[in-house]
Design an enzyme around this catalytic site. Structure first.
Site, PDB file in Angstrom:
ATOM      1  N   TYR A 287      37.683  -4.078  22.499  1.00 40.34           N
ATOM      2  CA  TYR A 287      38.668  -4.027  23.119  1.00 40.34           C
ATOM      3  C   TYR A 287      39.954  -4.935  23.578  1.00 40.34           C
ATOM      4  O   TYR A 287      40.480  -5.051  23.300  1.00 40.34           O
ATOM      5  CB  TYR A 287      38.651  -2.511  23.456  1.00 40.34           C
ATOM      6  CG  TYR A 287      39.974  -1.268  24.444  1.00 40.34           C
ATOM      7  CD1 TYR A 287      40.563  -0.917  23.268  1.00 40.34           C
ATOM      8  CD2 TYR A 287      40.507  -1.712  25.082  1.00 40.34           C
ATOM      9  CE1 TYR A 287      41.587  -0.593  23.449  1.00 40.34           C
ATOM     10  CE2 TYR A 287      41.775  -1.628  25.390  1.00 40.34           C
ATOM     11  CZ  TYR A 287      42.255  -0.768  24.475  1.00 40.34           C
ATOM     12  OH  TYR A 287      43.646  -0.059  24.802  1.00 40.34           O
TER      13      TYR A 287
ATOM     14  N   SER B  46      47.356  -3.744  26.552  1.00 46.11           N
ATOM     15  CA  SER B  46      46.759  -3.062  27.417  1.00 46.11           C
ATOM     16  C   SER B  46      47.621  -4.135  27.951  1.00 46.11           C
ATOM     17  O   SER B  46      46.652  -5.836  28.043  1.00 46.11           O
ATOM     18  CB  SER B  46      45.628  -3.214  26.600  1.00 46.11           C
ATOM     19  OG  SER B  46      44.305  -2.670  27.736  1.00 46.11           O
TER      20      SER B  46
END
Length: 192
Positions: free
Chosen positions: A155, A142
């Protein structure tokens, strides 16, 4: 182009994972789907992909937060599809909360699914790839593997971990024909 190769794509019943699985199948790879969703819809998805691309497509709904389920998934992939040449670690979840209120169970689940699962799938498939002298491991990281955002402690931590894991695997596989790369997308309109 990928005829004779077998791919496992985690989190491939929707979103980025499904798009990757479809692309691999379109290039001739046999594909093991993995993810969550309605059983009848997943079976239709599996059958439609197999028919559209003329390749073998299987499904295993392993819970990637459990090591035993990951072990069974890798065994199922190799036994059902005849090997494992391409591993795409894509499965992931998200939770947004200030750190002082971040639920511990959410932290544990995000780390297990977004980071530890990629370690386990790689650990279990790496030797076979090395022995064959060919393998491709793609970790879907990401933009959060490179920069942080507030309220996304688990995350961001997991995706930073994926970046480091990718570098380590790449170094260990380089002399054996096994590559490992991370893709770091920004925001993508998916069910996540």
């Amino acid at each position: 182009m990928l005829t004779g190769k077998t791919a496992l794509v985690t989190g491939s019943t929707s979103g980025i994972g499904l798009a990757i699985a479809r692309k691999l199948a379109s290039k001739g790879a046999k594909v093991m789907l993995n993810g969550m969703g309605d059983a009848a819809e997943i079976e239709k998805l599996r059958a439609d992909m197999a028919a559209e691309f003329g390749v073998e497509v299987a499904f295993n709904g392993a819970d990637l937060t459990k090591v035993e389920a990951i072990e069974a998934l890798i065994t199922d992939t190799t036994q059902t599809l005849g090997g494992l040449d391409i591993l795409v670690n894509n499965a992931g979840i998200q939770h947004v909360s200030p750190i002082e209120d971040f639920p511990v169970d959410k932290w544990n689940m995000i780390i297990a699914l977004n980071l530890s699962a990629a370690f386990h799938t790689t650990r279990l498939s790496f030797k076979g790839m090395k022995d064959r002298g060919w393998g491709r491991i793609i970790n879907i990281a990401s933009a959060h593997a490179l920069v942080a955002s507030p309220f996304k402690a688990a995350y961001v931590a997991a995706k930073h971990g994926i970046a480091g894991l990718t570098k380590t695997i790449a170094l260990e596989g380089a002399e054996h024909g096994v590559t490992c790369n991370a893709i770091c997308p920004g925001y993508v309109l998916t069910p996540l």
